[in-house]
Design an enzyme around this catalytic site. Sequence first.
Site, mmCIF file in Angstrom:
data_model
loop_
_atom_site.group_PDB
_atom_site.id
_atom_site.type_symbol
_atom_site.label_atom_id
_atom_site.label_comp_id
_atom_site.label_asym_id
_atom_site.label_seq_id
_atom_site.Cartn_x
_atom_site.Cartn_y
_atom_site.Cartn_z
ATOM 1 N N LYS A 77 1.174 -1.055 -0.313
ATOM 2 C CA LYS A 77 -0.754 -0.163 0.278
ATOM 3 C C LYS A 77 0.811 1.159 0.270
ATOM 4 C CE LYS A 77 -4.406 -1.827 2.010
ATOM 5 N NZ LYS A 77 -5.580 -0.783 3.083
ATOM 6 N N ASP A 113 -10.147 3.519 2.095
ATOM 7 C CA ASP A 113 -10.324 2.444 2.983
ATOM 8 C C ASP A 113 -10.895 3.819 4.150
ATOM 9 O OD1 ASP A 113 -9.427 0.416 2.831
ATOM 10 O OD2 ASP A 113 -6.933 1.319 3.749
HETATM 11 P P1 NAP Z 1 -0.395 -2.460 11.331
HETATM 12 O O1 NAP Z 1 0.261 -0.972 10.605
HETATM 13 O O2 NAP Z 1 0.000 -3.484 11.955
HETATM 14 O O3 NAP Z 1 -1.232 -1.796 12.787
HETATM 15 C C1 NAP Z 1 -1.115 -2.250 13.456
HETATM 16 C C2 NAP Z 1 -1.714 -1.447 14.830
HETATM 17 O O4 NAP Z 1 -1.892 -2.349 16.087
HETATM 18 C C3 NAP Z 1 -0.208 -0.535 15.580
HETATM 19 O O5 NAP Z 1 -0.659 0.718 16.161
HETATM 20 C C4 NAP Z 1 -0.577 -2.074 17.026
HETATM 21 O O6 NAP Z 1 0.481 -0.296 18.514
HETATM 22 C C5 NAP Z 1 -1.227 -2.282 17.370
HETATM 23 N N1 NAP Z 1 -1.105 -2.608 18.043
HETATM 24 C C6 NAP Z 1 -0.920 -4.107 17.764
HETATM 25 N N2 NAP Z 1 -0.306 -4.976 18.861
HETATM 26 C C7 NAP Z 1 -1.277 -4.334 19.843
HETATM 27 C C8 NAP Z 1 -1.083 -4.582 21.753
HETATM 28 N N3 NAP Z 1 -0.519 -5.912 21.485
HETATM 29 N N4 NAP Z 1 -2.118 -3.445 22.188
HETATM 30 C C9 NAP Z 1 -1.888 -2.658 21.916
HETATM 31 N N5 NAP Z 1 -1.859 -2.470 20.341
HETATM 32 C C10 NAP Z 1 -1.410 -3.094 19.297
HETATM 33 O O7 NAP Z 1 -1.824 -2.852 10.777
HETATM 34 P P2 NAP Z 1 -3.090 -2.346 10.186
HETATM 35 O O8 NAP Z 1 -2.702 -2.379 8.638
HETATM 36 O O9 NAP Z 1 -3.132 -0.805 10.493
HETATM 37 O O10 NAP Z 1 -4.433 -3.673 10.467
HETATM 38 C C11 NAP Z 1 -4.988 -2.895 11.778
HETATM 39 C C12 NAP Z 1 -5.849 -4.189 11.457
HETATM 40 O O11 NAP Z 1 -7.539 -3.096 10.757
HETATM 41 C C13 NAP Z 1 -6.045 -5.390 11.146
HETATM 42 O O12 NAP Z 1 -7.007 -6.420 11.835
HETATM 43 C C14 NAP Z 1 -6.290 -5.080 9.341
HETATM 44 O O13 NAP Z 1 -7.439 -6.804 8.844
HETATM 45 C C15 NAP Z 1 -7.596 -4.446 9.748
HETATM 46 N N6 NAP Z 1 -8.286 -3.936 8.783
HETATM 47 C C16 NAP Z 1 -9.416 -3.543 8.217
HETATM 48 C C17 NAP Z 1 -9.687 -3.197 7.019
HETATM 49 C C18 NAP Z 1 -11.356 -3.769 6.422
HETATM 50 O O14 NAP Z 1 -11.408 -2.971 5.548
HETATM 51 N N7 NAP Z 1 -11.877 -3.785 7.665
HETATM 52 C C19 NAP Z 1 -9.170 -2.542 6.361
HETATM 53 C C20 NAP Z 1 -7.305 -2.706 6.491
HETATM 54 C C21 NAP Z 1 -6.750 -3.125 8.057
HETATM 55 P P3 NAP Z 1 2.198 -0.341 17.910
HETATM 56 O O15 NAP Z 1 2.019 0.870 16.888
HETATM 57 O O16 NAP Z 1 1.974 0.310 18.976
HETATM 58 O O17 NAP Z 1 3.025 -1.093 17.028
#
Ligand code: NAP
Length: 303
Positions: A77, A113
Amino acid sequence: MGSNDPPPITARTKQCAVIGHPVEHSLSPVMQNAAMQALGLPWIYTAFHVKPEGLGAAVAGMKAMGLVGINVTIPHKETILPHLDEVDELAEAIGAVNTVHFHEGRAKGTNTDGYGFTQSVLADGEVEMAGATVLILGGGGAARGIAAGAASEGAKKVILANRTREKAERIAGDLERVYPDVRWEVVQASPSSLKNAAGRSRVIANATSLGLRLGDELPIAPEALTAGQVVFDSVYVKATPEGGGPGDTPLLVAARRAGCIPVNGLAMLARQGAKSLTIWSGMEPDEDLMLTTLIRYVRSKPA
Ligand code: NAP
């Protein structure tokens, strides 16, 4: 051929696709093909597994071969931006592209998104972003898209709460330049800061990955929620062990128990995909059909 059969694939059939690494888990082909068929478009939508080192060649090849457009998923992305001819202001602000339109010899990138998020909250939560205070949990790519969506639809205030505060600060700083009228606030996530921020918010959106794995803690304590709030979860799962339906994460189950309005991530996925299809085709796909197709497919998949 029956009236419900897809159009035959011929030399005139046009193609769209999702690219990712890995990509086999993607739900996009199922809902996009259903929507294209319902619109009577002689198009197909497939998936390409593109490795990071092949991204530039893949974009050039797809443009040369006349694909209509692609969706872009992890990990491309952000890294796709330099391979595109144009990136619109929204995607530039988010720093990520999830939709490319190959048009008039140019590869044009945008990001749908945020639309997926705001439309889901509007359709399922009956809350408009205009004038709302929105609390976003997380600081990754999903948090960026959701924050930009809320801001572009006129949210009054966006509060970003993340475990790693600096990542939330970077998102607020980047988006403040594009949306200066929104009040941006960043908090270090902790039980007390989340409770305080949630108490001031109309919409609470989980954009952390918490909820993806069995046994994950909740991204926010149920005690921090107030009846009537919209609680959105970007994480989408088949079902929770507590008896929720497709897309019902532990957070959404807890939100429902607290009297909140739960909105699930499958809705965001369907509506961002619908917006991509509009960009490629100029037509308005049936968003509800895309969502029900997704739910039916997720329900039918083996665990
Ligand atoms: P990402 O860039 O890896 O970000 C993950 C986030 O989760 C980070 O802010 C991380 O915090 C936080 N996190 C992870 N483990 C944690 C914990 N144990 N305690 C507190 N915070 C924690 O992932 P992303 O791309 O943003 O995606 C996030 C979620 O959204 C995923 O599950 C993805 O599948 C979903 N998503 C859904 C859609 C949809 O269309 N529904 C679209 C996009 C993404 P830190 O910054 O502190 O590491």
